[in-house]
Structures are given as structure tokens and as C-alpha cells.
Write a protein that holds these residues in place. Structure first.
Motif, PDB file in Angstrom:
ATOM      1  N   VAL A  68     -18.748   1.378   3.998  1.00 30.40           N
ATOM      2  CA  VAL A  68     -18.202  -0.108   3.370  1.00 30.40           C
ATOM      3  C   VAL A  68     -16.645  -0.286   3.340  1.00 30.40           C
ATOM      4  N   LEU A  69     -16.265   0.620   4.340  1.00 29.42           N
ATOM      5  CA  LEU A  69     -14.948   0.421   4.684  1.00 29.42           C
ATOM      6  C   LEU A  69     -14.237  -1.135   4.788  1.00 29.42           C
ATOM      7  N   GLU A  70     -14.934  -1.665   5.608  1.00 30.26           N
ATOM      8  CA  GLU A  70     -14.587  -3.019   5.911  1.00 30.26           C
ATOM      9  C   GLU A  70     -14.397  -3.922   4.454  1.00 30.26           C
ATOM     10  N   GLN A  71     -15.365  -3.716   3.870  1.00 30.61           N
ATOM     11  CA  GLN A  71     -15.814  -4.613   2.470  1.00 30.61           C
ATOM     12  C   GLN A  71     -14.608  -4.244   1.606  1.00 30.61           C
ATOM     13  N   CYS A  72     -14.562  -2.995   1.380  1.00 28.88           N
ATOM     14  CA  CYS A  72     -13.523  -2.193   0.563  1.00 28.88           C
ATOM     15  C   CYS A  72     -12.307  -2.812   0.782  1.00 28.88           C
ATOM     16  N   ARG A  73     -11.820  -2.816   2.272  1.00 29.55           N
ATOM     17  CA  ARG A  73     -10.547  -3.170   2.385  1.00 29.55           C
ATOM     18  C   ARG A  73     -10.253  -4.777   2.203  1.00 29.55           C
ATOM     19  N   SER A  74     -11.423  -5.597   2.649  1.00 27.47           N
ATOM     20  CA  SER A  74     -11.370  -7.159   2.218  1.00 27.47           C
ATOM     21  C   SER A  74     -11.129  -7.363   1.026  1.00 27.47           C
ATOM     22  N   HIS A  75     -11.829  -6.685   0.332  1.00 27.10           N
ATOM     23  CA  HIS A  75     -11.755  -6.797  -1.298  1.00 27.10           C
ATOM     24  C   HIS A  75     -10.263  -6.565  -1.851  1.00 27.10           C
ATOM     25  N   ALA A  76      -9.796  -5.428  -1.414  1.00 24.19           N
ATOM     26  CA  ALA A  76      -8.564  -4.975  -1.799  1.00 24.19           C
ATOM     27  C   ALA A  76      -7.540  -5.963  -1.442  1.00 24.19           C
ATOM     28  N   LEU A  77      -7.549  -6.543  -0.298  1.00 22.85           N
ATOM     29  CA  LEU A  77      -6.577  -7.422   0.081  1.00 22.85           C
ATOM     30  C   LEU A  77      -6.710  -8.877  -0.758  1.00 22.85           C
ATOM     31  N   ARG A  78      -8.091  -9.329  -0.615  1.00 17.14           N
ATOM     32  CA  ARG A  78      -8.311 -10.487  -1.344  1.00 17.14           C
ATOM     33  C   ARG A  78      -7.937 -10.623  -2.921  1.00 17.14           C
ATOM     34  N   ALA A  79      -8.242  -9.486  -3.491  1.00 16.99           N
ATOM     35  CA  ALA A  79      -7.857  -9.290  -4.929  1.00 16.99           C
ATOM     36  C   ALA A  79      -6.497  -8.657  -5.192  1.00 16.99           C
ATOM     37  N   ARG A  80      -5.654  -8.337  -4.033  1.00 17.83           N
ATOM     38  CA  ARG A  80      -4.481  -7.726  -4.123  1.00 17.83           C
ATOM     39  C   ARG A  80      -4.472  -6.629  -5.147  1.00 17.83           C
ATOM     40  N   PRO A  82      -3.161  -3.524  -6.982  1.00 23.70           N
ATOM     41  CA  PRO A  82      -2.078  -3.030  -6.924  1.00 23.70           C
ATOM     42  C   PRO A  82      -2.025  -1.705  -6.853  1.00 23.70           C
ATOM     43  N   TYR A  83      -3.025  -0.787  -7.023  1.00 23.62           N
ATOM     44  CA  TYR A  83      -3.124   0.752  -7.283  1.00 23.62           C
ATOM     45  C   TYR A  83      -4.063   1.178  -6.298  1.00 23.62           C
ATOM     46  N   GLY A  84      -3.869   2.466  -5.995  1.00 21.17           N
ATOM     47  CA  GLY A  84      -4.799   3.255  -5.105  1.00 21.17           C
ATOM     48  C   GLY A  84      -5.052   2.976  -3.686  1.00 21.17           C
ATOM     49  N   VAL A  85      -5.631   4.000  -3.086  1.00 19.81           N
ATOM     50  CA  VAL A  85      -6.208   3.669  -1.846  1.00 19.81           C
ATOM     51  C   VAL A  85      -7.610   2.928  -1.787  1.00 19.81           C
ATOM     52  N   TRP A  86      -7.604   2.076  -0.977  1.00 21.07           N
ATOM     53  CA  TRP A  86      -8.791   1.106  -1.000  1.00 21.07           C
ATOM     54  C   TRP A  86      -8.919   0.590   0.430  1.00 21.07           C
ATOM     55  N   GLY A  87     -10.390   0.839   0.934  1.00 27.45           N
ATOM     56  CA  GLY A  87     -10.175   0.622   2.677  1.00 27.45           C
ATOM     57  C   GLY A  87      -9.314   1.174   3.476  1.00 27.45           C
ATOM     58  N   ALA A  88      -9.075   2.636   3.004  1.00 33.83           N
ATOM     59  CA  ALA A  88      -8.206   3.547   4.043  1.00 33.83           C
ATOM     60  C   ALA A  88      -6.786   3.101   4.001  1.00 33.83           C
ATOM     61  N   MET A  89      -6.214   2.264   3.019  1.00 34.08           N
ATOM     62  CA  MET A  89      -4.982   1.613   2.779  1.00 34.08           C
ATOM     63  C   MET A  89      -4.413   1.846   1.446  1.00 34.08           C
ATOM     64  N   THR A  90      -3.355   2.481   1.756  1.00 37.18           N
ATOM     65  CA  THR A  90      -2.424   2.733   0.561  1.00 37.18           C
ATOM     66  C   THR A  90      -1.791   1.634  -0.289  1.00 37.18           C
ATOM     67  N   GLU A  91      -1.283   1.678  -1.433  1.00 37.69           N
ATOM     68  CA  GLU A  91      -0.439   0.635  -2.105  1.00 37.69           C
ATOM     69  C   GLU A  91       0.417  -0.122  -1.152  1.00 37.69           C
ATOM     70  N   GLU A  92       1.324   0.872  -0.347  1.00 42.45           N
ATOM     71  CA  GLU A  92       2.311   0.277   0.299  1.00 42.45           C
ATOM     72  C   GLU A  92       1.685  -0.331   1.565  1.00 42.45           C
ATOM     73  N   GLU A  93       0.769   0.188   2.299  1.00 41.80           N
ATOM     74  CA  GLU A  93       0.128  -0.397   3.362  1.00 41.80           C
ATOM     75  C   GLU A  93      -0.478  -1.892   2.986  1.00 41.80           C
ATOM     76  N   ARG A  94      -1.093  -1.980   1.969  1.00 43.58           N
ATOM     77  CA  ARG A  94      -1.434  -3.182   1.611  1.00 43.58           C
ATOM     78  C   ARG A  94      -0.580  -4.379   1.229  1.00 43.58           C
ATOM     79  N   ALA A  95       0.472  -3.783   0.527  1.00 44.06           N
ATOM     80  CA  ALA A  95       1.535  -4.771   0.423  1.00 44.06           C
ATOM     81  C   ALA A  95       2.258  -4.922   1.510  1.00 44.06           C
TER      82      ALA A  95
END
Length: 121
Positions: A68-80, A82-95
Motif C-alpha cells: 500500500v505504498l502509493e495509498q500511504c504516500r498519497s494520504h501523507a501528502l494530502r493530509a500533510r 507533519p511527522y514520521g516516514v510515510w510512503g517511503a518519504m521522510t518529513e523533509e521529503e514530503r515538505a
């Protein structure tokens, strides 16, 4: 290459209305993150440098194997998230992805200055 465009597209589509709650979260039951301690994905207070990079890399390695990598990443980006690794992306990478996707206000033209020796009154 598509990863960057896809991430930006996920962030840009925030106009969709609410969806049924169960359908919105069911993907989480399939996440590999459920098989390990959450401490792998969220850094303890004060963790910095190589220790944090090593923990982040271990978390991202597990994410890259997750169904569920894509669903996780999508959620983390949409929900913004702020903390942790989600969808193989760190806080800094998502920011960084979110900052790139955000619409910047248009730049205002520089104010014109009067020519030397001209009366502007």
C-alpha cells in the motif's frame, strides 16, 4: 520521473469531497508498518544526524516492499502529515514536494523610482 509528477498531482487534487470512512482507511490494514514497532517510523525527541538517517532508511526500506505504498504516500501528502516516514518519504521529503506543489503568489512588479532630478509631485 513520474514519481515527482504523480506526487505533485496528488497534492494538487484536494478538491474532492468527503468519502466513506471505511474506504478511506481500509488500505492501512495491509500496511507492512503494522508488523513492526511505530518507533521505526517516528524519530524520538532529539534524534539527529546519522542515527536518524539510519532509522529513516530502515523505515523507507520496509515501505518500498509494502503493498500500500502509493495509498500511504498519497494520504501523507494530502493530509500533510507533519511527522514520521510515510510512503517511503521522510518529513523533509514530503515538505519539499509540498513546497514545490504549492501555488506561490504572483510577484508584484518592483516599484518605479523617480528618475534623478525629476520632480514627481
Amino acid at each position: 520521473m513520474c514519481q515527482k509528477r504523480c506526487e505533485v498531482a496528488l497534492v494538487a487534487d484536494m478538491t474532492a469531497g468527503p468519502s466513506p470512512v471505511a474506504e478511506q482507511w481500509d488500505w492501512q490494514f495491509e500496511g507492512l508498518c503494522r508488523t513492526v514497532s511505530p518507533e521505526l517510523f517516528f524519530h524520538p525527541e532529539g534524534e539527529r544526524g546519522s542515527a536518524r538517517r539510519r532509522r529513516d532508511e530502515r523505515a523507507k526500506k520496509l515501505c518500498l516492499e509494502c503493498p500500500v505504498l502509493e495509498q500511504c504516500r498519497s494520504h501523507a501528502l494530502r493530509a500533510r502529515e507533519p511527522y514520521g516516514v510515510w510512503g517511503a518519504m521522510t518529513e523533509e521529503e514530503r515538505a519539499a514536494v509540498l513546497a514545490e506543489a504549492d501555488i506561490k503568489p504572483p510577484r508584484r512588479p518592483a516599484a518605479r523610482t523617480a528618475e534623478p532630478g525629476r520632480n514627481t509631485a
